[in-house]
Design a protein around this motif. Structure first.
Motif, short mmCIF file in Angstrom:
data_model
loop_
_atom_site.label_atom_id
_atom_site.label_comp_id
_atom_site.label_asym_id
_atom_site.label_seq_id
_atom_site.Cartn_x
_atom_site.Cartn_y
_atom_site.Cartn_z
N TYR A 244 -2.87 12.67 1.34
CA TYR A 244 -3.24 13.68 2.33
C TYR A 244 -2.76 15.06 1.87
N SER A 245 -3.68 15.99 1.71
CA SER A 245 -3.37 17.39 1.40
C SER A 245 -2.49 17.54 0.16
N GLY A 246 -2.74 16.74 -0.85
CA GLY A 246 -1.99 16.86 -2.10
C GLY A 246 -2.81 17.63 -3.12
N CYS A 247 -2.15 18.05 -4.19
CA CYS A 247 -2.84 18.69 -5.32
C CYS A 247 -2.73 17.76 -6.50
N ALA A 248 -3.85 17.16 -6.90
CA ALA A 248 -3.84 16.18 -7.98
C ALA A 248 -3.60 16.80 -9.34
N MET A 249 -3.72 18.11 -9.43
CA MET A 249 -3.55 18.81 -10.71
C MET A 249 -2.09 19.24 -10.88
N THR A 250 -1.49 18.87 -12.01
CA THR A 250 -0.11 19.30 -12.26
C THR A 250 0.03 20.09 -13.56
N SER A 251 -0.88 19.91 -14.50
CA SER A 251 -0.73 20.56 -15.81
C SER A 251 -1.54 21.83 -15.93
N GLU A 252 -2.55 22.01 -15.10
CA GLU A 252 -3.38 23.21 -15.13
C GLU A 252 -3.02 24.12 -13.97
N MET A 253 -3.39 25.39 -14.08
CA MET A 253 -3.22 26.30 -12.97
C MET A 253 -4.37 26.07 -11.99
N PRO A 254 -4.18 26.18 -10.67
CA PRO A 254 -2.94 26.59 -10.02
C PRO A 254 -1.96 25.43 -9.75
N SER B 298 0.86 -1.17 0.00
CA SER B 298 0.00 0.00 0.00
C SER B 298 0.90 1.23 0.00
N LEU B 299 0.32 2.39 -0.28
CA LEU B 299 1.11 3.60 -0.49
C LEU B 299 0.38 4.80 0.08
N ALA B 300 1.11 5.66 0.81
CA ALA B 300 0.50 6.86 1.37
C ALA B 300 1.51 8.00 1.35
N GLY B 301 1.00 9.23 1.16
CA GLY B 301 1.89 10.39 1.15
C GLY B 301 1.13 11.65 1.45
N LEU B 302 1.86 12.72 1.74
CA LEU B 302 1.27 13.99 2.13
C LEU B 302 1.87 15.14 1.33
N SER B 303 1.07 16.19 1.15
CA SER B 303 1.54 17.40 0.48
C SER B 303 2.13 17.04 -0.89
N MET B 304 3.42 17.29 -1.12
CA MET B 304 4.03 16.96 -2.40
C MET B 304 3.79 15.51 -2.78
N THR B 305 3.95 14.61 -1.84
CA THR B 305 3.78 13.19 -2.16
C THR B 305 2.31 12.78 -2.12
N GLY B 306 1.43 13.66 -1.63
CA GLY B 306 0.01 13.43 -1.80
C GLY B 306 -0.37 13.48 -3.27
N THR B 307 0.38 14.25 -4.04
CA THR B 307 0.26 14.26 -5.49
C THR B 307 0.94 13.03 -6.08
N ALA B 308 2.16 12.78 -5.61
CA ALA B 308 2.99 11.72 -6.18
C ALA B 308 2.35 10.34 -6.05
N VAL B 309 1.71 10.05 -4.91
CA VAL B 309 1.19 8.69 -4.73
C VAL B 309 0.10 8.37 -5.74
N LEU B 310 -0.66 9.38 -6.15
CA LEU B 310 -1.70 9.14 -7.15
C LEU B 310 -1.08 8.82 -8.51
N ASP B 311 -0.02 9.55 -8.86
CA ASP B 311 0.66 9.28 -10.12
C ASP B 311 1.37 7.93 -10.08
N LEU B 312 1.99 7.60 -8.95
CA LEU B 312 2.66 6.31 -8.83
C LEU B 312 1.67 5.16 -9.01
N ALA B 313 0.46 5.33 -8.50
CA ALA B 313 -0.57 4.30 -8.67
C ALA B 313 -0.96 4.16 -10.14
N ILE B 314 -0.97 5.28 -10.86
CA ILE B 314 -1.28 5.23 -12.29
C ILE B 314 -0.16 4.55 -13.06
N GLN B 315 1.09 4.86 -12.69
CA GLN B 315 2.24 4.31 -13.40
C GLN B 315 2.45 2.82 -13.10
#
Length: 349
Positions: free
Chosen positions: A202-212, A174-191
């Motif tokens: 936890y407290s990640g921003c799932a958006m990387t290509s759009e603003m903000p 299983s995989l968990a992360g916060l802030s910066m890695t709250g974004t990363a864990v979702l991408d790692l699951a996709i990859q």
């Protein structure tokens, strides 16, 4: 008779010079050989040291990054039977700045009675735990390494077999992360869609290509003196979209996924009584103001992800929107506790 007696002085000097050069080259070869031989051919544990309680500090050589990566491993109480693995990632500082799960939360106590091996990398600051296009001189200087960041490769391909072999795991992750890695864990699951049984963000921003979101990524990487174009290319490059969990939400594996976020408003951990604040009004003020702004930004991203997964009919994603709370460790400890029942069920604990 001396065999050199019939040589000219010039010939003798040339022979001496040649002998010296060959000797130096041989010495260099002999000196360099042990270093080359000591480097593992593939990913492997190169050092291991017993820490407090059931913690083991290890270093794993990463072929893709060509350096040793420090990690902390929490062993289960019962090591006689295989246990599943939780990869628990630190935030933007990668655990290199003292802001780590082990230093800021109760993970050692929380997992003391749980049959799981917890693995936390203690490097990777400002890297988004992704594969970079090229080494980054700024991050190299800040993080005091060679600047090579191939974290997706390391975390999904190189590290798991090493952990499974060394600690006799069940092979369930299983995989968990916060802030910066709250974004990363979702991408790692996709990859790596078949590697994990559950994911918590936890407290990640799932958006990387759009603003903000893109601005947020650039800001985090820049905080480590890195350049985001060395990671995914210039703004508008297809790689930014390819690594965007919001855009690629349909590719998230249909496994249990827990996503949490506070509103950014002050909450129960935003007081002088919080031991992490240490009674310092300036620390508290920063947590409320800066942490509030960051959390409100990630809250926007998380709401967008919730709308997107709802449109896709993805009932495997559970969202926990806290009515209050800033971007700080007290809430992430709560999030870990709150998501654990889901993680445990997915791992068969």
């Amino acid at each position: 008779m001396d065999s050199h007696s019939d040589q000219t002085p010039a010939r003798r000097r040339r022979d001496v010079a040649t002998t010296l050069i060959l000797g130096v080259c041989a010495a260099i070869a002999v000196t360099a050989q042990p270093t080359a031989a000591a480097q593992p051919a593939g990913a492997a544990i190169v050092s291991e040291q017993q820490g407090p309680d059931r913690r083991i500090d290890i270093e794993v050589y990463s072929p893709s990054m060509d350096r040793n990566i420090p990690l902390q491993v929490l062993r289960p109480k019962d090591t006689d039977r295989p246990a599943p693995t939780l990869y628990l990632l630190n935030g933007a500082g990668g655990g290199e700045d003292g802001a780590s799960w082990q230093a800021q939360t109760d993970v050692a106590q929380f997992f003391a009675d749980k049959h799981v091996t917890v693995v936390t990398p203690m490097e990777g600051a400002f890297s988004y735990y992704t594969d970079w296009r090229k080494p980054d001189p700024g991050l190299a200087k800040t993080n005091e390494n060679n600047g090579r960041n191939m974290w997706t490769t390391f975390l999904t391909r190189e590290l798991p077999p090493v952990i499974d072999s060394a600690f006799a795991t069940t092979g369930e992750n299983s995989l968990a992360g916060l802030s910066m890695t709250g974004t990363a864990v979702l991408d790692l699951a996709i990859q790596a869609p078949t590697l994990y049984r559950s994911v918590a963000s936890y407290s990640g921003c799932a958006m990387t290509s759009e603003m903000p979101g893109r601005q947020f990524v650039t800001m985090v990487v820049g905080a480590g003196s890195g350049k985001a174009e060395n990671m995914w290319g210039p703004p508008g490059d297809p790689e930014w979209t390819a690594r965007d969990p919001y855009v690629n939400a349909a590719r998230l594996p249909r496994i249990p996924i827990y996503v949490s976020n506070g509103s950014g408003l002050p909450g129960p951990h935003d007081t002088l009584a919080n031991p992490r604040v240490k009674g310092n009004p300036l620390t508290l003020g920063s947590q409320i103001v800066v942490g509030g702004v960051i959390e409100s930004a990630t809250n926007y991203c998380t709401h967008r992800l919730a709308d997107r997964t709802r449109e896709l009919g993805m009932d495997n994603v559970v969202f926990d929107f806290r009515p209050a709370g800033t971007h700080s460790w007290g809430y992430w400890q709560d999030d870990l506790h709150g998501s654990w029942p889901m993680i445990a069920r997915s791992l068969g604990i």
